[in-house]
Design a protein around this motif. Structure first.
Motif, PDB file in Angstrom:
ATOM      1  N   ALA A 299       0.833  -1.204   0.000  1.00 57.22           N
ATOM      2  CA  ALA A 299       0.000   0.000   0.000  1.00 57.22           C
ATOM      3  C   ALA A 299       0.869   1.256   0.000  1.00 57.22           C
ATOM      4  O   ALA A 299       0.540   2.254  -0.639  1.00 57.22           O
ATOM      5  CB  ALA A 299      -0.931  -0.015   1.222  1.00 57.22           C
ATOM      6  N   ALA A 300       1.994   1.200   0.692  1.00 61.34           N
ATOM      7  CA  ALA A 300       2.848   2.389   0.821  1.00 61.34           C
ATOM      8  C   ALA A 300       3.717   2.614  -0.405  1.00 61.34           C
ATOM      9  O   ALA A 300       4.045   3.756  -0.733  1.00 61.34           O
ATOM     10  CB  ALA A 300       3.720   2.278   2.063  1.00 61.34           C
ATOM     11  N   THR A 301       4.126   1.536  -1.086  1.00 65.00           N
ATOM     12  CA  THR A 301       5.136   1.683  -2.153  1.00 65.00           C
ATOM     13  C   THR A 301       4.705   1.093  -3.491  1.00 65.00           C
ATOM     14  O   THR A 301       5.394   1.293  -4.486  1.00 65.00           O
ATOM     15  CB  THR A 301       6.438   0.947  -1.749  1.00 65.00           C
ATOM     16  OG1 THR A 301       6.151  -0.452  -1.654  1.00 65.00           O
ATOM     17  CG2 THR A 301       6.983   1.452  -0.427  1.00 65.00           C
ATOM     18  N   GLY A 302       3.644   0.321  -3.500  1.00 65.03           N
ATOM     19  CA  GLY A 302       3.239  -0.364  -4.730  1.00 65.03           C
ATOM     20  C   GLY A 302       4.061  -1.616  -4.999  1.00 65.03           C
ATOM     21  O   GLY A 302       3.868  -2.280  -6.017  1.00 65.03           O
ATOM     22  N   LEU A 303       4.986  -1.966  -4.109  1.00 64.28           N
ATOM     23  CA  LEU A 303       5.872  -3.115  -4.353  1.00 64.28           C
ATOM     24  C   LEU A 303       5.362  -4.391  -3.696  1.00 64.28           C
ATOM     25  O   LEU A 303       4.890  -4.379  -2.562  1.00 64.28           O
ATOM     26  CB  LEU A 303       7.275  -2.822  -3.815  1.00 64.28           C
ATOM     27  CG  LEU A 303       8.049  -1.701  -4.516  1.00 64.28           C
ATOM     28  CD1 LEU A 303       9.339  -1.403  -3.753  1.00 64.28           C
ATOM     29  CD2 LEU A 303       8.353  -2.093  -5.954  1.00 64.28           C
ATOM     30  N   GLU A 304       5.489  -5.497  -4.433  1.00 66.08           N
ATOM     31  CA  GLU A 304       5.188  -6.820  -3.886  1.00 66.08           C
ATOM     32  C   GLU A 304       6.495  -7.352  -3.298  1.00 66.08           C
ATOM     33  O   GLU A 304       7.480  -7.521  -4.020  1.00 66.08           O
ATOM     34  CB  GLU A 304       4.700  -7.742  -5.008  1.00 66.08           C
ATOM     35  CG  GLU A 304       4.116  -9.054  -4.548  1.00 66.08           C
ATOM     36  CD  GLU A 304       2.843  -8.872  -3.724  1.00 66.08           C
ATOM     37  OE1 GLU A 304       2.895  -9.142  -2.503  1.00 66.08           O
ATOM     38  OE2 GLU A 304       1.806  -8.453  -4.303  1.00 66.08           O
ATOM     39  N   MET A 305       6.515  -7.577  -2.000  1.00 63.88           N
ATOM     40  CA  MET A 305       7.775  -8.001  -1.372  1.00 63.88           C
ATOM     41  C   MET A 305       8.194  -9.387  -1.803  1.00 63.88           C
ATOM     42  O   MET A 305       7.352 -10.239  -2.078  1.00 63.88           O
ATOM     43  CB  MET A 305       7.587  -8.008   0.126  1.00 63.88           C
ATOM     44  CG  MET A 305       8.223  -6.821   0.761  1.00 63.88           C
ATOM     45  SD  MET A 305       8.396  -7.147   2.469  1.00 63.88           S
ATOM     46  CE  MET A 305       7.000  -6.388   3.032  1.00 63.88           C
ATOM     47  N   ILE A 306       9.511  -9.602  -1.823  1.00 61.65           N
ATOM     48  CA  ILE A 306      10.071 -10.924  -2.075  1.00 61.65           C
ATOM     49  C   ILE A 306      10.447 -11.528  -0.732  1.00 61.65           C
ATOM     50  O   ILE A 306      11.418 -11.101  -0.112  1.00 61.65           O
ATOM     51  CB  ILE A 306      11.318 -10.823  -2.985  1.00 61.65           C
ATOM     52  CG1 ILE A 306      10.958 -10.137  -4.305  1.00 61.65           C
ATOM     53  CG2 ILE A 306      11.918 -12.208  -3.221  1.00 61.65           C
ATOM     54  CD1 ILE A 306      12.164  -9.873  -5.206  1.00 61.65           C
ATOM     55  N   ASP A 307       9.644 -12.474  -0.261  1.00 65.81           N
ATOM     56  CA  ASP A 307       9.986 -13.168   0.983  1.00 65.81           C
ATOM     57  C   ASP A 307      10.952 -14.297   0.624  1.00 65.81           C
ATOM     58  O   ASP A 307      10.873 -14.864  -0.475  1.00 65.81           O
ATOM     59  CB  ASP A 307       8.695 -13.737   1.600  1.00 65.81           C
ATOM     60  CG  ASP A 307       8.926 -14.357   2.967  1.00 65.81           C
ATOM     61  OD1 ASP A 307      10.007 -14.171   3.558  1.00 65.81           O
ATOM     62  OD2 ASP A 307       7.999 -15.046   3.463  1.00 65.81           O
ATOM     63  N   GLY A 308      11.874 -14.605   1.522  1.00 63.72           N
ATOM     64  CA  GLY A 308      12.776 -15.727   1.271  1.00 63.72           C
ATOM     65  C   GLY A 308      13.257 -16.285   2.593  1.00 63.72           C
ATOM     66  O   GLY A 308      13.622 -15.519   3.484  1.00 63.72           O
TER      67      GLY A 308
END
Ligand code: 3UK
Length: 507
Positions: A299-308
């Protein structure tokens, strides 16, 4: 299948290929006080390697303890130890003399390279006559910089095998004696040719930034080896808060960020004040990534995080997902080159939908330094990480809890992470940690430790509100019977919640 030459020095390989590919003039490292091109980094590494071999007389295979904050000089020292054919033993900046002493003696180190500002704990560690060379100490005549002056010639790496040890990394050790994990030259290249190539899509124009210390393999890979492998740049910053990391992303036009879930959660709150359009990938590791945090960051950045998920034993990330491959709640699928499965109590593989012990196999794996726990971690060639996971029919892996953190209350198995996830969706909750506390009647009860957002009262009404909120989101028997409010949560230097402290602290 990754193939490396049988005789290999991974740092010589990284820095020589950089030169062959014409990257000499590119920026490799940016610190608070200096910026190094690839050519300058190679020259610095060579000078330090000469000091280690010619001045200190270290031999191939000697172990060198390293201590310093994230900065270009610390990075160059780690690389130089490895290029010199020695074994790097990097240590976390916050470690105390006693812990450093244990590491120095367990790893039988032969010399110490230390940032002048952090020498106090090294002086106090009591390892007798170990040669100690300080860096970032310009006034000193026998400091590293002064010694480097005397060695302008290129350094030819001594002959080493691809499966000679080049790194001993100690686990953060939330419990018990720290474990040293040994890694080969080829392992350091293998991690560069796995996650960053396939999942992250790292490229030469990327600018890497983040918080993990270089002494933590998450940081060593993400903030040094991965960028060097593709001709990219890394920004190394010594002291980072969520606010200063955001400012640094903006200032350096960073494209790839590495940090832990709680940092992203705090940064999501502050993000609107910064221009973060430069950032295209954000990697979260070290702890489970709650959906609430993934959502807040998107919501804040438009980015889908990469979890690892990664581990010191495995060197780096081995299960992950990016972009359209992301399934909320899942860590992802095995990074190309790795296989993963779920084992039951007897070590038999179980199918989709059953919670069990995560086991992985691939180009890297656990080799403890003289430790009987080796046989618990590596079973039939599978690395058993100590995490409870579940698989789905499409091969996605879902984190449930650390195996020893499962809460068993009145016969129910409850994963603390699920209760934490529910609580994090409540607008009053900044951070939380959920543990089992011994209870005469139920065996254990679910206990939530909650840091409230500014302006929210730590009252019994708030506690009841949180309990009702959890009951409405997940099975009611999982709700926290005890809610404790805290100013902050105890965390390791690597960003992990110290659950054992939560269990023992409050009374
Ligand atoms: C936990 C995760 C859920 C998990 C590390 C990336 O964390 C690293 O290494 P450590 O040795 O700890 C390993 C353990 O941490 N964990 C890490 N990532 C996740 N749990 N989701 C995740 N995404 O319990 C694992 O067994 O400190 C992480 C790269 C290098 C690393 N060393």
């Amino acid at each position: 299948e990754l193939q490396y030459p049988a005789r290999l020095n991974c740092v010589a390989e990284l820095l020589d290929s950089a030169s062959l590919r014409g990257w000499d003039g590119r920026t490799a490292l940016v610190g608070a006080r200096e910026r190094l091109t690839y050519a300058q980094l190679r020259e610095r590494v060579d000078r330090i390697a000469h000091v280690l071999r010619d001045d200190l007389g270290l031999a191939t295979g000697s172990r060198v303890l390293l201590r310093g904050a994230n900065c270009p000089m610390m990075a160059a020292c780690i690389l130089a130890v490895i290029k010199a054919g020695c074994i790097a033993v990097p240590t976390m900046p916050l470690l105390r003399a006693r812990e450093l002493g244990v590491i120095a003696s367990r790893a039988r180190v032969g010399a110490v390279l230390c940032a002048a500002a952090l020498r106090g704990e090294v002086d106090a560690m009591g390892q007798g006559a170990l040669p100690l060379v300080l860096f970032d100490d310009p006034a000193s005549s026998d400091g590293l910089e002064a010694r480097m002056q005397r060695h302008p010639e290129p350094f030819a790496a001594p002959d080493t095998a691809a499966d000679d040890v080049c790194l001993i990394s100690f686990t953060s050790g939330t419990t018990g004696v720290p474990k040293g994990t040994m890694h080969f030259h080829r392992d350091l290249l293998a991690i560069c040719d796995g996650f960053p190539r396939h999942t992250l899509g790292a490229r030469g124009h990327d600018i890497f930034i983040g918080t993990p210390p270089l002494a933590f393999t998450f940081g060593l890979g993400g903030l040094l080896l991965f960028p060097l492998r593709v001709g990219a740049c890394a920004v190394l910053i010594e002291k980072l808060s969520p606010e200063t990391l955001l400012a640094a992303i903006e200032q350096h036009r960073a494209t790839v960020c590495f940090t832990a879930p709680t940092f992203y959660r705090q940064m999501a709150q502050l993000a609107p004040r910064f221009d973060l359009r430069c950032l295209s990938r954000s990697v979260s590791a070290g702890e489970a990534l709650p959906n609430a945090t993934r959502d807040a960051w998107r919501a804040a950045t438009g980015l889908e995080m990469i979890d690892g998920i990664g581990a010191t034993e495995m060197l780096h990330i081995f299960i992950s997902a990016a972009g359209s491959e992301v399934r909320p709640g899942a860590t992802g699928k095995p990074v190309p080159g790795y296989r993963a499965c779920i084992l039951d109590h007897d070590g038999k593989q179980v199918g989709p939908g059953v919670i069990g012990r995560l086991a992985v196999k691939g180009p890297t794996g656990c080799r403890y330094l003289d430790d009987p726990r080796q046989r618990d971690y590596v079973v039939d060639g599978w690395n058993v990480t100590g995490d409870a996971y579940e698989m789905d029919a499409d091969g996605y892996f879902y984190y449930r809890s650390r195996l020893d953190d499962m809460i068993i209350s009145a016969g129910y198995n409850i994963a603390g992470a699920e209760v934490e996830e529910a609580l994090l969706h409540h607008p009053a909750v900044a951070e939380c940690g959920v543990v089992g506390r011994a209870d005469d009647e139920r065996g254990q009860v679910v206990e939530a430790h909650v840091v409230l957002k500014p302006g929210v009262a730590a009252s019994s009404e708030t506690a009841v509100d949180l309990q009702e909120f959890v009951k409405a989101r997940i099975a009611p028997y999982k709700y926290p019977r005890v809610v404790r409010f805290r100013e902050q949560l105890p965390r390791t230097e690597t960003g992990k919640l110290q659950r054992f402290k939560l269990r023992s602290d409050a009374a």
